[in-house]
Scaffold this active site. Structure first.
Site, PDB file in Angstrom:
ATOM      1  N   LYS A   1       1.347  -1.150   0.151  1.00  0.00           N
ATOM      2  CA  LYS A   1      -0.284   0.396   0.051  1.00  0.00           C
ATOM      3  C   LYS A   1       0.712   1.311   0.288  1.00  0.00           C
ATOM      4  O   LYS A   1       2.013   1.584   0.669  1.00  0.00           O
ATOM      5  CB  LYS A   1      -0.616   0.108   1.280  1.00  0.00           C
ATOM      6  CG  LYS A   1      -2.438   1.027   1.250  1.00  0.00           C
ATOM      7  CD  LYS A   1      -3.700   0.404   0.346  1.00  0.00           C
ATOM      8  CE  LYS A   1      -4.558   0.769   0.052  1.00  0.00           C
ATOM      9  NZ  LYS A   1      -5.604  -0.347  -0.298  1.00  0.00           N
TER      10      LYS A   1
HETATM   11  P1  NAD Z   1     -13.357   7.209  -2.560  1.00  0.00           P
HETATM   12  O1  NAD Z   1     -12.686   8.287  -2.008  1.00  0.00           O
HETATM   13  O2  NAD Z   1     -13.809   6.950  -4.247  1.00  0.00           O
HETATM   14  O3  NAD Z   1     -14.672   7.364  -1.713  1.00  0.00           O
HETATM   15  C1  NAD Z   1     -14.759   7.663  -0.443  1.00  0.00           C
HETATM   16  C2  NAD Z   1     -15.804   8.418  -0.285  1.00  0.00           C
HETATM   17  O4  NAD Z   1     -15.602   8.497   1.545  1.00  0.00           O
HETATM   18  C3  NAD Z   1     -16.713   9.735  -0.784  1.00  0.00           C
HETATM   19  O5  NAD Z   1     -17.642   9.583  -0.612  1.00  0.00           O
HETATM   20  C4  NAD Z   1     -15.876  10.399   1.015  1.00  0.00           C
HETATM   21  O6  NAD Z   1     -16.933  11.644   0.935  1.00  0.00           O
HETATM   22  C5  NAD Z   1     -16.788   9.567   1.925  1.00  0.00           C
HETATM   23  N1  NAD Z   1     -16.152   9.675   2.866  1.00  0.00           N
HETATM   24  C6  NAD Z   1     -14.713  10.246   3.357  1.00  0.00           C
HETATM   25  N2  NAD Z   1     -14.684  10.348   5.289  1.00  0.00           N
HETATM   26  C7  NAD Z   1     -16.294   9.973   5.326  1.00  0.00           C
HETATM   27  C8  NAD Z   1     -17.200   9.864   6.866  1.00  0.00           C
HETATM   28  N3  NAD Z   1     -16.765  10.157   8.065  1.00  0.00           N
HETATM   29  N4  NAD Z   1     -18.033  10.073   6.363  1.00  0.00           N
HETATM   30  C9  NAD Z   1     -18.888   9.679   5.581  1.00  0.00           C
HETATM   31  N5  NAD Z   1     -18.040   9.361   3.531  1.00  0.00           N
HETATM   32  C10 NAD Z   1     -17.527  10.201   4.201  1.00  0.00           C
HETATM   33  O7  NAD Z   1     -12.624   5.786  -2.361  1.00  0.00           O
HETATM   34  P2  NAD Z   1     -13.596   4.538  -2.641  1.00  0.00           P
HETATM   35  O8  NAD Z   1     -12.222   4.202  -3.607  1.00  0.00           O
HETATM   36  O9  NAD Z   1     -14.113   4.399  -2.641  1.00  0.00           O
HETATM   37  O10 NAD Z   1     -12.438   3.667  -1.304  1.00  0.00           O
HETATM   38  C11 NAD Z   1     -13.366   3.719  -0.460  1.00  0.00           C
HETATM   39  C12 NAD Z   1     -12.910   2.757   0.934  1.00  0.00           C
HETATM   40  O11 NAD Z   1     -12.850   1.275  -0.047  1.00  0.00           O
HETATM   41  C13 NAD Z   1     -11.580   2.392   1.608  1.00  0.00           C
HETATM   42  O12 NAD Z   1     -11.813   2.483   2.691  1.00  0.00           O
HETATM   43  C14 NAD Z   1     -10.687   1.738   0.450  1.00  0.00           C
HETATM   44  O13 NAD Z   1      -9.178   1.272   1.127  1.00  0.00           O
HETATM   45  C15 NAD Z   1     -11.828   0.520   0.297  1.00  0.00           C
HETATM   46  N6  NAD Z   1     -11.580  -0.106  -0.706  1.00  0.00           N
HETATM   47  C16 NAD Z   1     -11.433   0.818  -2.226  1.00  0.00           C
HETATM   48  C17 NAD Z   1     -11.244  -0.386  -3.254  1.00  0.00           C
HETATM   49  C18 NAD Z   1     -11.240   0.134  -5.248  1.00  0.00           C
HETATM   50  O14 NAD Z   1     -10.925  -0.245  -5.700  1.00  0.00           O
HETATM   51  N7  NAD Z   1     -10.867   2.003  -5.045  1.00  0.00           N
HETATM   52  C19 NAD Z   1     -10.694  -1.070  -3.277  1.00  0.00           C
HETATM   53  C20 NAD Z   1     -10.873  -2.125  -2.397  1.00  0.00           C
HETATM   54  C21 NAD Z   1     -10.753  -1.755  -0.746  1.00  0.00           C
END
Ligand code: NAD
Length: 419
Positions: A109
């Site tokens: 990461k």
């Molecule tokens: P992203 O940046 O697209 O979205 C994150 C969202 O969370 C945003 O809409 C933001 O406004 C919101 N957010 C942040 N803090 C918040 C809070 N306190 N309350 C409510 N909403 C809040 O990110 P993503 O890629 O969707 O990732 C989200 C999660 O999924 C993370 O934990 C990431 O590690 C995990 N993840 C992502 C992927 C991927 O392929 N993108 C894969 C596996 C896991």
């Protein structure tokens, strides 16, 4: 930028979960010593020329937790609260996650402590390129392959690919996944994590004899993962009654119009102000009565303070590390069914693997191929974890960790280590 701070230390959580699973599987102490710690940790300084001419320094990290089963693999996060401990935790989880879905990758990461919402595209590009130069000795298609995570996207991956390729003198698409399609990205990668969460929820519903049609859903975090999960559940007939992002939280007990909400979010960058919905406090979403709660934002959203107030039948952990070990115990005693993160959100890295395979073989798969392979991988992994959960009478999280850690441990035993 955030309304709530990330609570607790994610690395402490990752280590506690590792120890619990290692104890449950009676993992020998030699293998524990080899796989418990990150193989490589790099902290870098990222000086960036800002638009006003100032040079501003950012802290960046790349952690390779394990390369035992293959190249290290994991996303890059841009967020003000990125720390080395958070990156280590996320890298450790990537290691067990790749093993749970049985793809030949290790775990890694990266991240930069920055506030991307207050940076221009030019500043983001210069920061990304400088960070890429700094981590250059670590990355490569056979070594370590970054991907998008919170507040990074296909454009970020294109800049990394370009910076890396410039050092080689030819295009190297396989150095990152989650790229734009025209640069060798895979069809289906953008929505892969949310789609995988949906397949995991489908499997859990079958197991619990629970219909998806009409099931009520609350989604914390309406970014890439949360919005696609909400969209697929909405299309399957579930009623998504609440959705939040960092700016606010909207609620409609009759179900939100998810395509319209996605449109608003794309236009304004926020869910606040959505018509036919009332605004509620962030914390209310996590404790509202619903069938399926999907935390899809950041770590430690559900902890010992709010776990006993959760009123969901199932928690699908779309985010990494959204539930603390103390909260796990409370939820288990309440009979809440949990789909643990390293299983639930593994669809993203699975399609990243498909993308890397296509790049290495100079092939381009149809989206239907990607979807059907992803569904097969997710449902097989769900069944493998569920079997362990039932056979060994351990919580789903311990079962998932036992499966992932067990596969890494087996690889270590076969490879040995040198010198
Ligand atoms: P992203 O940046 O697209 O979205 C994150 C969202 O969370 C945003 O809409 C933001 O406004 C919101 N957010 C942040 N803090 C918040 C809070 N306190 N309350 C409510 N909403 C809040 O990110 P993503 O890629 O969707 O990732 C989200 C999660 O999924 C993370 O934990 C990431 O590690 C995990 N993840 C992502 C992927 C991927 O392929 N993108 C894969 C596996 C896991």
């Amino acid at each position: 930028m955030l309304t709530t701070k990330i609570k607790g230390n994610a690395y402490d959580v990752a280590i506690e979960n590792f120890d619990a699973a290692a104890d449950a599987m009676a993992l020998d102490s030699a293998t524990r010593e080899i796989i418990k710690y990150p193989e490589r940790v790099l902290a870098v300084s990222v000086p960036v020329r800002m638009d006003d001419g100032r040079i501003h320094h950012f802290d960046g990290y790349r952690v390779q937790y394990s390369s035992v089963r293959g190249p290290a693999k994991g996303g890059i996060r841009y967020h003000p609260q990125v720390t080395l401990d958070e990156v280590k935790a996320l890298a450790m989880w990537m290691t067990w996650k790749c093993a749970v879905v049985n793809i030949p990758f290790g775990g890694a990461k990266g991240g930069i402590a920055c506030d991307p919402k207050h940076m221009s595209q030019g500043e983001l590009e210069r920061m990304t390129r400088r960070y890429t130069s700094a981590i250059l000795p670590l990355i490569g298609p056979d070594q370590d392959i970054p991907a998008p995570d919170v507040y990074t996207n296909a454009q970020t991956m294109a800049w990394i690919m370009d910076t890396y390729s410039a050092t080689k003198g030819y295009a190297v698409p396989g150095v990152v996944t989650g790229k734009p399609i025209c640069l060798g990205g895979s069809l289906g990668r953008n929505e892969a994590t949310g789609r995988g969460v949906f397949y995991a929820i489908q499997s859990a519903c079958e197991h619990l004899h629970m219909g998806l049609k009409g099931a009520t859903v609350a989604v914390q975090g309406f970014g890439n993962v949360g919005s696609i999960t909400a969209q697929m559940l909405h299309e399957a007939g579930a009623k998504v009654i609440a959705v939040s992002d960092s700016t606010g939280c909207v609620y409609n007990p009759h179900g939100l119009d998810i395509p319209a909400l996605m449109h608003l979010k794309a236009l304004t960058g926020r869910v606040e102000g959505f018509p036919e919905a009332e605004s509620i406090a962030h914390d209310e979403l996590l404790t509202m009565t619903c069938d399926i709660l999907v935390p899809a934002a950041l770590e430690n959203a559900i902890d010992e303070d709010n776990a006993s107030a959760v009123r969901a039948r199932m928690i699908a952990e779309a985010a990494n590390g959204p539930v603390t070990p103390a909260a796990d115990k409370v939820l288990e005693s309440m009979g809440v069914f949990q789909i643990p993160d390293i299983l639930c959100n593994a669809g993203g890295v699975t399609v990243s693997y498909f993308e890397w395979v296509q790049n290495e073989q100079h092939l381009f798969w149809e989206s239907q191929d990607v979807y059907s392979r992803l569904e097969r991988v997710m449902k097989t992994a769900f069944r493998d974890v569920l079997n362990l959960h039932e056979e060994r009478n351990v919580p789903m999280r311990i079962a998932a960790n036992m499966l992932g850690i067990g596969r890494v441990a087996e690889a270590v035993r076969l490879r040995g280590f040198c010198p």
